[in-house]
Write a protein that holds these residues in place. Structure first.
Motif, PDB file in Angstrom:
ATOM      1  N   GLN A   6       0.837  -1.188   0.000  1.00 29.10           N
ATOM      2  CA  GLN A   6       0.000   0.000   0.000  1.00 29.10           C
ATOM      3  C   GLN A   6       0.877   1.246   0.000  1.00 29.10           C
ATOM      4  OE1 GLN A   6      -3.060  -1.494   3.344  1.00 29.10           O
ATOM      5  NE2 GLN A   6      -3.732   0.375   2.310  1.00 29.10           N
ATOM      6  N   SER A   7       0.376   2.280  -0.666  1.00 27.93           N
ATOM      7  CA  SER A   7       1.064   3.566  -0.598  1.00 27.93           C
ATOM      8  C   SER A   7       0.050   4.694  -0.790  1.00 27.93           C
ATOM      9  CB  SER A   7       2.156   3.653  -1.684  1.00 27.93           C
ATOM     10  OG  SER A   7       1.572   3.694  -2.973  1.00 27.93           O
ATOM     11  N   PRO A   8       0.327   5.880  -0.241  1.00 20.94           N
ATOM     12  CA  PRO A   8       1.419   6.143   0.686  1.00 20.94           C
ATOM     13  C   PRO A   8       1.132   5.539   2.060  1.00 20.94           C
ATOM     14  CG  PRO A   8      -0.024   8.037   0.580  1.00 20.94           C
ATOM     15  CD  PRO A   8      -0.558   7.052  -0.420  1.00 20.94           C
ATOM     16  N   ALA A  20      -5.843  10.045  -2.872  1.00 22.10           N
ATOM     17  CA  ALA A  20      -5.955   8.716  -3.469  1.00 22.10           C
ATOM     18  C   ALA A  20      -4.975   7.769  -2.809  1.00 22.10           C
ATOM     19  CB  ALA A  20      -5.679   8.780  -4.971  1.00 22.10           C
ATOM     20  N   PHE A  21      -5.427   6.541  -2.619  1.00 19.43           N
ATOM     21  CA  PHE A  21      -4.603   5.500  -2.032  1.00 19.43           C
ATOM     22  C   PHE A  21      -4.468   4.367  -3.035  1.00 19.43           C
ATOM     23  CE2 PHE A  21      -5.344   7.954   1.513  1.00 19.43           C
ATOM     24  CZ  PHE A  21      -6.643   7.905   1.987  1.00 19.43           C
ATOM     25  N   TRP A  22      -3.305   3.710  -2.993  1.00 18.65           N
ATOM     26  CA  TRP A  22      -3.034   2.630  -3.934  1.00 18.65           C
ATOM     27  C   TRP A  22      -2.780   1.326  -3.203  1.00 18.65           C
ATOM     28  CZ3 TRP A  22       1.577  -0.138  -4.547  1.00 18.65           C
ATOM     29  CH2 TRP A  22       1.654  -0.940  -5.694  1.00 18.65           C
ATOM     30  N   CYS A  23      -3.211   0.220  -3.805  1.00 16.49           N
ATOM     31  CA  CYS A  23      -3.016  -1.094  -3.212  1.00 16.49           C
ATOM     32  C   CYS A  23      -2.648  -2.098  -4.295  1.00 16.49           C
ATOM     33  CB  CYS A  23      -4.291  -1.552  -2.505  1.00 16.49           C
ATOM     34  SG  CYS A  23      -4.250  -3.279  -1.953  1.00 16.49           S
ATOM     35  N   ALA A  67     -13.750   3.837  -5.881  1.00 14.74           N
ATOM     36  CA  ALA A  67     -12.676   2.855  -5.951  1.00 14.74           C
ATOM     37  C   ALA A  67     -12.751   2.139  -7.289  1.00 14.74           C
ATOM     38  CB  ALA A  67     -12.778   1.854  -4.803  1.00 14.74           C
ATOM     39  N   GLU A  68     -11.596   1.729  -7.750  1.00 16.36           N
ATOM     40  CA  GLU A  68     -11.560   0.968  -8.985  1.00 16.36           C
ATOM     41  C   GLU A  68     -10.457  -0.066  -8.927  1.00 16.36           C
ATOM     42  OE1 GLU A  68     -11.009   3.830 -12.086  1.00 16.36           O
ATOM     43  OE2 GLU A  68      -8.920   4.212 -11.578  1.00 16.36           O
ATOM     44  N   SER A  75      -5.438  -1.676  -7.120  1.00 15.82           N
ATOM     45  CA  SER A  75      -6.661  -0.910  -6.914  1.00 15.82           C
ATOM     46  C   SER A  75      -6.343   0.469  -6.359  1.00 15.82           C
ATOM     47  CB  SER A  75      -7.575  -1.649  -5.932  1.00 15.82           C
ATOM     48  OG  SER A  75      -8.719  -0.890  -5.604  1.00 15.82           O
ATOM     49  N   THR A  76      -7.251   1.407  -6.625  1.00 14.84           N
ATOM     50  CA  THR A  76      -7.130   2.767  -6.103  1.00 14.84           C
ATOM     51  C   THR A  76      -8.410   3.144  -5.390  1.00 14.84           C
ATOM     52  OG1 THR A  76      -5.690   3.383  -7.957  1.00 14.84           O
ATOM     53  CG2 THR A  76      -6.669   5.170  -6.684  1.00 14.84           C
TER      54      THR A  76
END
Lengths: 115, 114
Positions: A6-8, A20-23, A67-68, A75-76
């Motif tokens: 995960q980031s950030p 926005a978060f990323w996984c 989310a997508e 995914s974001t």
């Protein structure tokens, strides 16, 4: 085997801003989850993906959260505009799916502070 | 209604003492049961799980839990805790026949004092 990434890890924004978060889930895991964990509480499911389709988003505040999971891998999760009550840790988890839905592996989370 | 209750928000203990963290659930269907641990600034890590079979389940780091169907409980125990066990512990229940996605309790903060 690499875990869920995960980031950030931390993010501080002002209210009404977007974030926005990323996984990136474990390779081969068909099911991906986003959880919101408010301080002092257990994780609450926001959305569940099976491959690139949404299975359950009943707890997602759709007026501000989206989310997508394009291509069925990473995914974001986005919040726009953020509110003070969105301050929380956002956890991503993945599982193989099928009868292994309950066997979830969690990422380290993103701690969001909205000021 | 289906729910998970962790009665203790915080459990302080001294190092090498035994500890029990309590978890009760309410369900009209069969369940799968889990305990997760969350260390500061980290994600959740599975400690142990009960799916079927023996009601006494052994997990990592010396923890164990016992499923008691009549009391709808799944308490977590460790005979001798270490400073490094200081963390947040979450009980989770997956309701069979439903979505299978675990519902989490509010968590219990285990604080181990030297």
């Amino acid at each position: 085997e690499a875990g869920v990434a995960q980031s950030p890890r931390y993010k501080i924004i002002e209210k009404r801003q977007s974030v926005a978060f990323w996984c990136n889930p474990i390779s081969g895991h068909a099911t991906l989850y986003w959880y919101q964990q408010i301080l002092g509480q257990g994780p609450k499911l926001l959305i569940q993906f099976q491959n690139n389709g949404v299975v359950d988003d009943s707890q997602l505040p759709k007026d501000r959260f989206s989310a997508e999971r394009l291509k069925g891998v990473d995914s974001t999760l986005k919040i726009q505009p953020a509110k003070l009550e969105d301050s929380a840790v956002y956890l991503c988890a993945s599982s193989l799916g099928g009868t292994e839905l309950y066997e979830q592996y969690f990422g380290p989370g993103t701690r969001l502070t909205v000021t | 209604a289906q729910s998970v209750t962790q009665l203790d928000s915080q459990v302080p203990v001294f190092e090498e003492a035994p500890v029990e963290l309590r978890c009760n659930y309410s369900s009209s269907v069969s369940v799968y049961l889990f305990w997760y641990v969350q260390y500061p600034n980290q994600g959740l890590q599975l400690l142990l799980k009960y799916l079927s079979g023996s009601t006494l389940v052994k997990g990592i780091n010396g923890f164990e839990a016992e499923f008691n169907k009549s009391q709808t409980s799944f308490h977590l125990r460790k005979p001798s805790v270490h400073i490094s066990d200081t963390a947040e512990y979450f009980c989770a229940v997956s309701f069979i026949g439903g979505s299978y996605i675990p519902t989490f309790g509010r968590g219990t903060s285990l604080i181990v004092h030297p």
